[in-house]
Design an enzyme around this catalytic site. Structure first.
Site, short mmCIF file in Angstrom:
data_model
loop_
_atom_site.label_atom_id
_atom_site.label_comp_id
_atom_site.label_asym_id
_atom_site.label_seq_id
_atom_site.Cartn_x
_atom_site.Cartn_y
_atom_site.Cartn_z
N ARG A 14 51.93 38.01 57.43
CA ARG A 14 52.78 38.63 58.47
C ARG A 14 52.09 39.87 59.00
O ARG A 14 52.75 40.82 59.40
CB ARG A 14 54.14 38.98 57.92
CG ARG A 14 54.12 39.88 56.71
CD ARG A 14 55.48 40.46 56.49
NE ARG A 14 55.54 41.23 55.27
CZ ARG A 14 56.60 41.91 54.90
NH1 ARG A 14 57.66 41.92 55.67
NH2 ARG A 14 56.61 42.59 53.79
N GLY B 241 56.91 35.54 58.46
CA GLY B 241 55.95 36.36 59.18
C GLY B 241 56.53 37.65 59.73
O GLY B 241 55.84 38.39 60.45
N ARG C 213 40.57 44.59 49.85
CA ARG C 213 41.30 44.72 48.60
C ARG C 213 40.51 44.08 47.47
O ARG C 213 39.58 43.30 47.73
CB ARG C 213 42.62 43.94 48.65
CG ARG C 213 43.46 44.21 49.83
CD ARG C 213 43.84 42.90 50.54
NE ARG C 213 44.33 43.21 51.89
CZ ARG C 213 45.57 43.55 52.15
NH1 ARG C 213 46.47 43.52 51.21
NH2 ARG C 213 45.93 43.88 53.38
N ASP D 67 46.02 42.17 45.20
CA ASP D 67 45.93 42.12 46.67
C ASP D 67 46.50 43.38 47.31
O ASP D 67 46.38 43.56 48.52
CB ASP D 67 46.64 40.88 47.22
CG ASP D 67 48.08 40.77 46.74
OD1 ASP D 67 48.28 40.77 45.51
OD2 ASP D 67 48.99 40.71 47.57
N ASN D 68 47.10 44.24 46.50
CA ASN D 68 47.61 45.50 47.03
C ASN D 68 46.80 46.68 46.52
O ASN D 68 47.27 47.82 46.58
CB ASN D 68 49.09 45.68 46.67
CG ASN D 68 49.99 44.73 47.44
OD1 ASN D 68 49.61 44.23 48.50
ND2 ASN D 68 51.16 44.46 46.92
N ASP E 47 50.50 49.20 51.17
CA ASP E 47 51.63 48.28 51.01
C ASP E 47 52.80 48.91 50.26
O ASP E 47 53.01 48.68 49.06
CB ASP E 47 51.18 46.97 50.34
CG ASP E 47 50.65 46.01 51.39
OD1 ASP E 47 50.61 46.40 52.58
OD2 ASP E 47 50.26 44.90 51.03
P1 AMP Z 1 52.99 42.10 49.55
O1 AMP Z 1 53.00 42.08 48.04
O2 AMP Z 1 54.27 42.56 50.18
O3 AMP Z 1 51.84 42.89 50.05
O4 AMP Z 1 52.81 40.59 50.06
C1 AMP Z 1 52.18 39.59 49.32
C2 AMP Z 1 51.81 38.42 50.18
O5 AMP Z 1 52.97 37.79 50.76
C3 AMP Z 1 50.90 38.73 51.33
O6 AMP Z 1 50.00 37.66 51.45
C4 AMP Z 1 51.84 38.80 52.50
O7 AMP Z 1 51.20 38.53 53.73
C5 AMP Z 1 52.85 37.73 52.16
N1 AMP Z 1 54.16 37.96 52.78
C6 AMP Z 1 55.07 38.90 52.44
N2 AMP Z 1 56.18 38.80 53.22
C7 AMP Z 1 55.96 37.78 54.09
C8 AMP Z 1 56.72 37.20 55.15
N3 AMP Z 1 57.94 37.62 55.47
N4 AMP Z 1 56.15 36.16 55.82
C9 AMP Z 1 54.93 35.71 55.50
N5 AMP Z 1 54.18 36.22 54.51
C10 AMP Z 1 54.67 37.25 53.81
MG MG Z 2 50.13 43.24 50.31
#
Ligand code: AMP
Ligand code: MG
Length: 486
Positions: free
Chosen positions: A93, A126, A183, A252-253, A262
């Site tokens: 997203r 997304g 990352r 990944d963060n 993040d």
């Molecule tokens: P995060 O831990 O929030 O950084 O997200 C982890 C993963 O989930 C990343 O690959 C983000 O792009 C994906 N992600 C989180 N929320 C969404 C969403 N609403 N739609 C699509 N992908 C998401």
């Molecule tokens: Mg992330």
């Protein structure tokens, strides 16, 4: 009416690492409206704030109006989430619009979050809701003002489209700026492809952007690893010093630049407790306040693993080299923490490290035993250093325990003015953040703007702002939860 923004966006990442870049654009927004603009940051970046407010400017901030020459991409990465490995994550997203010049020969990523589905969205929509994007805005700007490396918030634009969470919420896109969005997970993905040439290109790209000294080192990949270890040790130490709990320290963060990234279920701890967790999905407390240094170390071990084939021809030798670099983490972390504590306790270079560490450890033990509010306690110590101990003493049930601790600290001649520059009066406290976001979600942006104003001048104590300096009135706020899937 303001004219369209003039902006030159590079595409170095997309060009050098096409395997990690999926060309993409932002989803159209039915009714864009600007909720927050960081005019000062825009100006620093050479962007005219007024032009960002124009329809074309909003298009840029939504990723729908792509400037000439730019090639926005969704970035591909892998990652360990809560310890479990996911071979493909990536921007589900988010979008990297491109790179801006930082004015000093370096590059900065201009990046969007909440900009619509991408080929990496998996099951996700997304999208992002207004509340969480404003939350990232205010907390990242507070972190920056506290002197903690972080992505910066440039703007939040409401899309006019609702987002389905537990309920329907107004949607928004955050535009943020960072040294890069590389990352640990980027390296995990590149390594997993088995394409060593790609891994080498990623190392070179990371070195050029974050560790230029490593290019001329005897062993560039090792020098990069050491520099990431040092940067992350310093970063996590700074988090610990202000009571910041990141909440989702998945690989990944965790950035290569050493910037905080993040802001999901993150929050500032109030009553000192190493077990503090805010994330509703972190039932095991993996990412609790007190675990953060160990988790950073674990994540860095995952980074080191990806580099093994570049560290030595023989795997055994590569492992030995990686272990030696990783073994430096605890001492690096501790040194950064003690240096930070030296500043917070107002102690000059005349006091040796061992003494600073002893006094700091004793204070932490006291804060922990009484669950004292971390921010208030350190700020009140400034008054104690001026000979007015009551504000600090009154924070403790066992005033005699505080007095005993202070009897070991005050003779070290703390500098109260220096302490006021190291101990914030204001951090984005959870109940204040929630209050501001709830109002913003209902259309009233004033509490949010006021909170941003307060926490971006955190050391500057101002009359009339007492409620921003006080912990949550409800003790039960310790059970505060923030939610993932933000
Ligand atoms: P995060 O831990 O929030 O950084 O997200 C982890 C993963 O989930 C990343 O690959 C983000 O792009 C994906 N992600 C989180 N929320 C969404 C969403 N609403 N739609 C699509 N992908 C998401
Ligand atoms: Mg992330």
């Amino acid at each position: 009416m303001a004219s369209a923004p003039t902006i030159e966006l590079g595409s170095r990442f997309a060009r050098e690492l096409p395997e990690l870049a999926v060309p993409w654009q932002g989803a159209p927004a039915p009714a864009p409206s600007l909720l927050a603009l960081n005019a000062q940051l825009a100006t620093e970046l050479g962007l005219d704030p007024e032009s960002l407010r124009s329809p074309e400017g909003l298009g840029l901030l939504l990723g729908t109006a792509v400037p000439q020459g730019a090639s926005p991409v969704a970035q591909v990465y892998a990652g360990h989430q809560f310890g479990g490995y996911s071979p493909i994550l990536g921007d589900g997203r988010a979008l990297l619009l491109g790179e801006l010049s930082d004015g000093q020969g370096g590059l900065l990523d201009l990046h969007l979050k909440g900009s619509g589905r991408t080929p990496l969205s998996r099951g996700g929509d997304g999208l992002a809701a207004v509340g969480p994007m404003l939350r990232e805005y205010v907390i990242s700007e507070a972190m920056h003002a506290l002197g903690i490396p972080t992505t910066r918030a440039l703007a939040v634009v409401a899309t006019g489209r609702d987002v389905r969470r537990e309920e329907l919420l107004p949607g928004a896109v955050l535009a943020r700026v960072a040294g890069s969005h590389l990352r640990v997970g980027s390296f995990q993905y590149a390594r997993a492809t088995g394409d060593l040439a790609l891994l080498r290109r990623l190392v070179d790209h990371a070195i050029a952007r974050h560790a230029p000294h490593a290019a001329g080192a005897e062993h560039p990949p090792l020098a990069l690893l050491e520099s990431v270890i040092a940067a992350q040790a310093g970063l996590v130490a700074r988090w610990m010093l202000v009571g910041f709990v990141h909440g989702v320290m998945n690989t990944d963060n965790m950035t290569i630049s050493g910037e905080t990234i993040d802001y999901g279920p993150c929050a500032f701890m109030e009553g000192f407790d190493p077990a503090t967790v805010f994330s509703s999905i972190d039932a095991q407390g993996r990412y609790a306040y007190g675990n953060q240094p160990a988790i950073a170390h674990w994540n860095l071990a995952r980074l080191a693993e990806t580099l093994l084939p570049l560290l030595a021809d023989e795997q055994e030798e590569g492992i030995a080299i990686a272990m030696e670099a990783l073994d430096a983490f605890p001492a690096r972390y501790r040194d950064a923490w003690v240096a930070g504590m030296r500043a917070k306790l107002g102690l000059s270079a005349a006091v040796d490290d061992a003494t600073v560490a002893e006094v700091a450890d004793a204070l932490v033990a006291l804060l922990e035993s009484e669950r004292t509010d971390l921010t208030s306690a350190f700020r009140a110590l400034g008054s104690a250093a001026r000979g007015r101990p009551d504000a600090a003493r009154d924070l403790f049930l066992h005033r005699d325990a505080f007095d005993a601790w202070a009897a070991g600290w005050l003779p070290l001649a703390p500098d109260a003015d220096a302490m006021d520059r190291a101990n914030p009066a204001y951090v984005p406290r959870n109940h204040l953040v929630e209050e501001a976001l709830a109002a913003a979600t209902d259309g009233d942006l004033d509490p949010f703007a006021q909170l941003v104003d307060v926490v971006t001048r955190p050391f500057d104590e101002r009359p009339g702002l007492e409620r921003y300096a006080a912990p949550s009135p409800e003790r039960s706020f310790r059970a505060y939860r923030t939610f993932c899937g933000t």
